[in-house]
Design a protein around this motif. Structure first.
Motif, short mmCIF file in Angstrom:
data_model
loop_
_atom_site.label_atom_id
_atom_site.label_comp_id
_atom_site.label_asym_id
_atom_site.label_seq_id
_atom_site.Cartn_x
_atom_site.Cartn_y
_atom_site.Cartn_z
N GLN A 167 42.10 51.81 25.17
CA GLN A 167 43.50 52.20 25.34
C GLN A 167 43.83 52.41 26.80
O GLN A 167 44.92 52.06 27.27
CB GLN A 167 43.77 53.47 24.53
CG GLN A 167 43.74 53.26 23.03
CD GLN A 167 43.87 54.57 22.26
OE1 GLN A 167 43.85 55.64 22.83
NE2 GLN A 167 44.00 54.45 20.94
N HIS A 168 42.90 52.99 27.53
CA HIS A 168 43.12 53.21 28.97
C HIS A 168 43.25 51.88 29.70
O HIS A 168 44.11 51.72 30.58
CB HIS A 168 41.96 54.02 29.53
CG HIS A 168 42.02 54.23 31.01
ND1 HIS A 168 41.32 53.46 31.91
CD2 HIS A 168 42.75 55.09 31.76
CE1 HIS A 168 41.58 53.86 33.12
NE2 HIS A 168 42.45 54.84 33.07
N SER B 51 46.64 50.23 28.73
CA SER B 51 47.75 50.97 29.34
C SER B 51 47.81 50.73 30.84
O SER B 51 48.89 50.54 31.41
CB SER B 51 47.58 52.47 29.06
OG SER B 51 48.58 53.22 29.71
N SER B 52 46.65 50.72 31.48
CA SER B 52 46.62 50.50 32.93
C SER B 52 47.11 49.10 33.28
O SER B 52 47.90 48.92 34.22
CB SER B 52 45.19 50.71 33.45
OG SER B 52 45.12 50.47 34.83
N SER C 57 49.07 47.15 31.46
CA SER C 57 50.50 47.08 31.15
C SER C 57 51.32 47.75 32.24
O SER C 57 52.34 47.21 32.70
CB SER C 57 50.78 47.75 29.81
OG SER C 57 52.16 47.80 29.54
N TYR C 58 50.86 48.89 32.67
CA TYR C 58 51.59 49.62 33.72
C TYR C 58 51.59 48.84 35.03
O TYR C 58 52.64 48.74 35.69
CB TYR C 58 50.94 50.99 33.93
CG TYR C 58 51.59 51.81 35.02
CD1 TYR C 58 52.84 52.38 34.82
CD2 TYR C 58 50.95 52.01 36.24
CE1 TYR C 58 53.44 53.13 35.81
CE2 TYR C 58 51.55 52.76 37.24
CZ TYR C 58 52.80 53.32 37.02
OH TYR C 58 53.39 54.05 38.02
N HIS D 261 57.17 55.30 32.23
CA HIS D 261 55.99 54.43 32.27
C HIS D 261 54.82 55.13 32.98
O HIS D 261 53.66 55.02 32.55
CB HIS D 261 56.32 53.12 32.99
CG HIS D 261 57.19 52.20 32.17
ND1 HIS D 261 56.77 51.68 30.97
CD2 HIS D 261 58.44 51.72 32.39
CE1 HIS D 261 57.73 50.90 30.47
NE2 HIS D 261 58.76 50.91 31.31
N ASN E 264 53.39 57.70 30.64
CA ASN E 264 52.56 57.08 29.59
C ASN E 264 51.20 56.67 30.15
O ASN E 264 50.17 56.82 29.49
CB ASN E 264 53.29 55.86 29.01
CG ASN E 264 54.48 56.26 28.17
OD1 ASN E 264 54.54 57.37 27.63
ND2 ASN E 264 55.46 55.37 28.05
N ASN E 265 51.22 56.13 31.38
CA ASN E 265 49.95 55.72 31.99
C ASN E 265 49.09 56.94 32.30
O ASN E 265 47.87 56.92 32.08
CB ASN E 265 50.24 54.95 33.28
CG ASN E 265 48.99 54.34 33.88
OD1 ASN E 265 48.33 53.52 33.26
ND2 ASN E 265 48.66 54.75 35.09
N ALA F 232 47.52 58.16 29.16
CA ALA F 232 46.35 57.36 28.80
C ALA F 232 45.14 57.74 29.67
O ALA F 232 44.01 57.82 29.18
CB ALA F 232 46.66 55.88 28.96
#
Length: 495
Positions: free
Chosen positions: A110-111, A114-115, A117-118, A284, A287-288, A291
């Motif tokens: 997930q990290h 998320s990373s 995507s960010y 964003h 959210n990051n 994560a």
């Protein structure tokens, strides 16, 4: 062997002598008219005295740690039970690592997602911001270029119009004059020929005139044709052509600018829609960060579980609620550990004892037959009443050299060394009497009992310091076989 027998007989002989003396003395006093009281005496002497308080207390730990679970997981094994002694660094509880590994892998994935995507969102946002900045910059430049070229176009058009107007006006004036002259000549010719353009004049005298008019008309036609030619040439000169080329070029440039402006306006519009607002960026980023925190927490819990519950210090496990195989949540109580290296003895002191106590005083501690060194390290400033409604003050004694023989919760005997006096005037404690007026001694002066008030200092179990009232020369009555009164005659037993 003979020497040993002599040594054993000596105390017996002395006792017999003392008893015989007492019997003779009592008999002598009985025969006397005023035998007096039979007393034993002593003298004060100089020496050192150490005051102490003897009491008892309860052995307790000075450091207690309630251990809570630092992970959400399952207990694998429990290595201790209530009452066990442990050392610093001992493993007390282990956790099942299978679920912890799975949770860590999920958090890591997930990290990563998320990373990535960010980072992608932020990269796209940077591109959109760059395009928006480019559009804004280009639009400002295009607006200025369109304005400048439009002004230049108007100037060229004005110059062309002026040039054409000036040329046209001059030729038009000449054409007008020629046309007016033609009209005059044609009118005169019509009058002379009776309205017939190529006819003969009615009067022969006018023939020359008719010929002259016709000749001039031919010349006027030629001049008018020449004028028209000149006007045509003037309107199509190199200067005019150059102006017209410049005008066409400027118009083309303006059209290009306007077309590019439309493109930049479209780019600006799309970029503005794509650029993230401050709220979107915060969302964003949050959210990051969430994560990141989730992964860090999973990593922490995994590391904590792998480490297990370890004793921070040597001590005794006094409570243990952990069970192998049980699921636990973070902050669930597992066990209680009390230090065996930081050990105290607590007791309740009376008001008279508190007056003598000070932090730092030396204490002899005895626990289960074992002796230890101690030190007063805390005296409470709040008194509480006991079952007898007597105010008592809590006191803590730190055991300096505890060992594995100490058992928490047991009673301990304490000897607290308080004040000390050197080269003090000392008397046995049993010699001191007290009444409403204070402390006093009975002394013998000239065979009579004398009452002497004294001021006492510190005391031990056997001796009391006297600061005022007597000297070393005084015969202090230590014991009497009758009740003493001042002025009573006494008989002194030998020491």
């Amino acid at each position: 062997m003979k020497q040993k027998k002599k040594i054993k007989k000596a105390p017996v002989i002395i006792s017999i002598v003392v008893i015989l003396f007492l019997i003779l003395r009592i008999a002598s006093c009985a025969l006397s008219s005023d035998p007096g009281a039979i007393v034993s005496t002593t003298s004060a002497y100089r020496g050192d005295i150490q005051e102490s308080i003897s009491t008892s207390g309860t052995v307790e730990s000075g450091e207690v740690k309630v251990v809570f679970s630092s992970v959400n997981g399952k207990i694998s094994d429990v290595m201790v039970d209530s009452g066990d002694m442990v050392k610093a660094g001992d493993l007390l509880i282990s956790f099942d690592m299978e679920d912890m590994e799975r949770s860590l892998e999920q958090a890591a994935l997930q990290h990563t997602v998320s990373s990535a995507s960010y980072q992608g969102i932020m990269a796209d946002n940077s591109k959109s911001q760059a395009k928006l900045s480019e559009a804004n910059t280009n639009l400002a430049v295009l607006e200025q270029q369109i304005a400048d070229h439009t002004a230049y176009l108007k100037k060229l058009q004005a110059e062309l119009s002026r040039s054409q107007r000036e040329t046209s006006n001059a030729l038009a004036s000449e054409a007008y004059q020629l046309s007016s002259r033609q009209t005059e000549l044609e009118s005169e010719l019509a009058n002379l020929t009776g309205g017939i353009a190529d006819g003969q004049p009615a009067d022969p005298k006018d023939a020359d005139r008719v010929q002259a008019i016709r000749k001039e008309l031919k010349e006027l036609v030629s001049q008018m044709a020449q004028n028209n030619y000149q006007q045509s040439v003037a309107l199509n000169s190199d200067y005019v052509a150059e102006l017209e080329d410049k005008i066409a070029d400027v118009q083309e440039r303006i059209a290009e600018f306007k077309e590019y402006k439309i493109e930049m306006e479209s780019q600006k519009s799309s970029s503005e829609m794509a650029v993230l607002s401050s709220y979107d960026k915060q969302q964003h980023a949050a959210n990051n960060d969430l994560a990141d925190l989730t992964y860090e927490e999973a990593r922490r819990q995994y590391d904590e579980a792998a480490r297990g519950v370890v004793a921070d210090f040597a001590g005794v496990v006094t409570e243990c609620s952990a069970v192998p195989g049980a699921a636990v949540s973070e902050n669930m109580q597992l066990l209680t550990l009390k230090s065996s290296e930081n050990v105290l003895v607590t007791f309740q002191a009376s008001r008279s004892d508190v007056e003598k106590l000070e932090v730092g005083q030396t204490v002899d501690v005895t626990v289960s037959g074992h002796s230890y060194r101690g030190e007063v390290n805390r005296i409470s400033h709040v008194a509480s009443r006991n079952e007898s409604n007597t105010p008592m003050v809590g006191v803590e004694v730190q055991i300096i050299d505890p060992d594995e023989n100490i058992i928490l919760g047991l009673d301990a005997r304490l000897t607290i060394y308080t004040k000390k006096s050197e080269n003090a005037l000392l008397i046995p404690v049993e010699a001191v009497n007290s009444d409403r007026e204070g402390d006093f001694l009975y002394v013998v002066e000239n065979g009579m009992v004398v009452k002497k008030p004294i001021v006492c200092g510190i005391s031990s179990d056997t001796y009391t310091e006297v600061t005022e009232g007597i000297t070393e020369a005084d015969q202090i009555i230590l014991m009497s076989y009758t009740t003493l009164e001042e002025g009573m005659a006494v008989t002194i037993l030998p020491n």
